[in-house]
Structures are given as structure tokens and as C-alpha cells.
Design a protein around this motif. Structure first.
Motif, PDB file in Angstrom:
ATOM      1  N   PHE A  13       0.830  -1.200   0.000  1.00  0.00           N
ATOM      2  CA  PHE A  13       0.000   0.000   0.000  1.00  0.00           C
ATOM      3  C   PHE A  13       0.868   1.255   0.000  1.00  0.00           C
ATOM      4  N   GLN A  14       1.945   1.259   0.789  1.00  0.00           N
ATOM      5  CA  GLN A  14       2.829   2.422   0.857  1.00  0.00           C
ATOM      6  C   GLN A  14       3.505   2.668  -0.488  1.00  0.00           C
ATOM      7  N   GLU A  15       3.883   1.597  -1.193  1.00  0.00           N
ATOM      8  CA  GLU A  15       4.456   1.751  -2.537  1.00  0.00           C
ATOM      9  C   GLU A  15       3.452   2.411  -3.468  1.00  0.00           C
ATOM     10  N   CYS A  16       2.195   1.976  -3.389  1.00  0.00           N
ATOM     11  CA  CYS A  16       1.156   2.575  -4.235  1.00  0.00           C
ATOM     12  C   CYS A  16       0.947   4.049  -3.882  1.00  0.00           C
ATOM     13  N   ILE A  20       1.868   7.626  -6.448  1.00  0.00           N
ATOM     14  CA  ILE A  20       0.843   8.563  -6.932  1.00  0.00           C
ATOM     15  C   ILE A  20       1.360   9.984  -6.782  1.00  0.00           C
ATOM     16  N   THR A  21       1.581  10.625  -7.930  1.00  0.00           N
ATOM     17  CA  THR A  21       2.105  11.997  -7.918  1.00  0.00           C
ATOM     18  C   THR A  21       1.154  12.975  -8.587  1.00  0.00           C
ATOM     19  N   VAL A  22       0.127  12.465  -9.259  1.00  0.00           N
ATOM     20  CA  VAL A  22      -0.836  13.315  -9.955  1.00  0.00           C
ATOM     21  C   VAL A  22      -1.805  13.903  -8.937  1.00  0.00           C
ATOM     22  N   SER A  23      -2.183  15.175  -9.128  1.00  0.00           N
ATOM     23  CA  SER A  23      -3.086  15.825  -8.177  1.00  0.00           C
ATOM     24  C   SER A  23      -4.533  15.869  -8.669  1.00  0.00           C
ATOM     25  N   ASN A  32      -6.184   8.404  -1.090  1.00  0.00           N
ATOM     26  CA  ASN A  32      -6.816   8.413   0.234  1.00  0.00           C
ATOM     27  C   ASN A  32      -7.359   7.028   0.594  1.00  0.00           C
ATOM     28  N   GLY A  33      -7.851   6.310  -0.405  1.00  0.00           N
ATOM     29  CA  GLY A  33      -8.331   4.941  -0.168  1.00  0.00           C
ATOM     30  C   GLY A  33      -7.206   4.020   0.276  1.00  0.00           C
ATOM     31  N   TYR A  34      -6.052   4.111  -0.371  1.00  0.00           N
ATOM     32  CA  TYR A  34      -4.889   3.316   0.041  1.00  0.00           C
ATOM     33  C   TYR A  34      -4.455   3.670   1.463  1.00  0.00           C
ATOM     34  N   GLU A  35      -4.441   4.973   1.771  1.00  0.00           N
ATOM     35  CA  GLU A  35      -4.056   5.401   3.109  1.00  0.00           C
ATOM     36  C   GLU A  35      -5.032   4.888   4.163  1.00  0.00           C
TER      37      GLU A  35
END
Length: 102
Positions: A13-16, A20-23, A32-35
């Protein structure tokens, strides 16, 4: 039920999250779902791995993990230990495999 390595899942999950760099609002929602998923992995109760053991003794058999005696019938006679695949007290699997406390 299937036991998983929660630490490895959190790393994925942390890798995903880090990738993610796109805003874009949608992508931010995915992040936010991964977090959120990573947070809930920490909140879920941990299941202990089942212990292995074997019956010891002669006549009065007892568990190699917790020393509880094997189950008896209603008349106090010993039940056949070959039919007692688990310790009724600690839940150890009575197969004598690796993981045995002895």
C-alpha cells in the motif's frame, strides 16, 4: 480464514501511495483509499498462529504445549488419543510437526 503478512501488505500500500504523484481529484481519492486501507490494517486484531504439539505420557496422556490431560469420556476413561487431533485446552494441532514447543 487465511493468514496473511500484514506488514508486507502495508508495504505494498505504501508503494502505491508513494507512486501517486498526480493531483487529479479522482487519483487523490484513490490515494486516500490506500491510506485508509493501510490505517485499518493496523486496527484489525491479530490472530495467533496455531501451535503444533503431540500427546505425551502413557495411560494418562497430556499436551506437550500446555500439559493439559487428554479428554476423557463421561465415565472418566481415556478416549483414544489417535482420535484427538487438537488439544481441547490450548487448541494445538496434535501432529508433532515443526512448531512443537518441545
Amino acid at each position: 480464514m487465511r493468514l496473511i503478512d500484514a506488514d508486507a501488505l502495508k508495504e505494498k500500500f505504501q508503494e502505491c501511495i508513494n507512486s501517486i504523484t498526480v493531483s487529479d481529484p479522482f487519483i487523490t481519492g484513490v490515494k486516500n483509499g490506500y491510506e485508509s486501507a493501510e490505517y485499518w490494517i493496523n486496527e484489525v486484531p491479530t490472530v495467533e498462529e496455531r501451535k503444533h504439539g503431540h500427546w505425551e505420557g502413557g495411560g494418562a496422556y497430556y499436551c506437550s504445549n500446555c500439559n493439559a490431560y487428554a479428554a476423557t469420556d463421561v465415565f472418566g476413561g481415556g478416549l483414544d488419543i489417535t482420535e484427538q487431533h487438537y488439544c481441547y485446552n490450548c487448541g494445538a494441532i496434535m501432529d508433532g510437526k515443526v512448531g512443537d514447543d518441545k
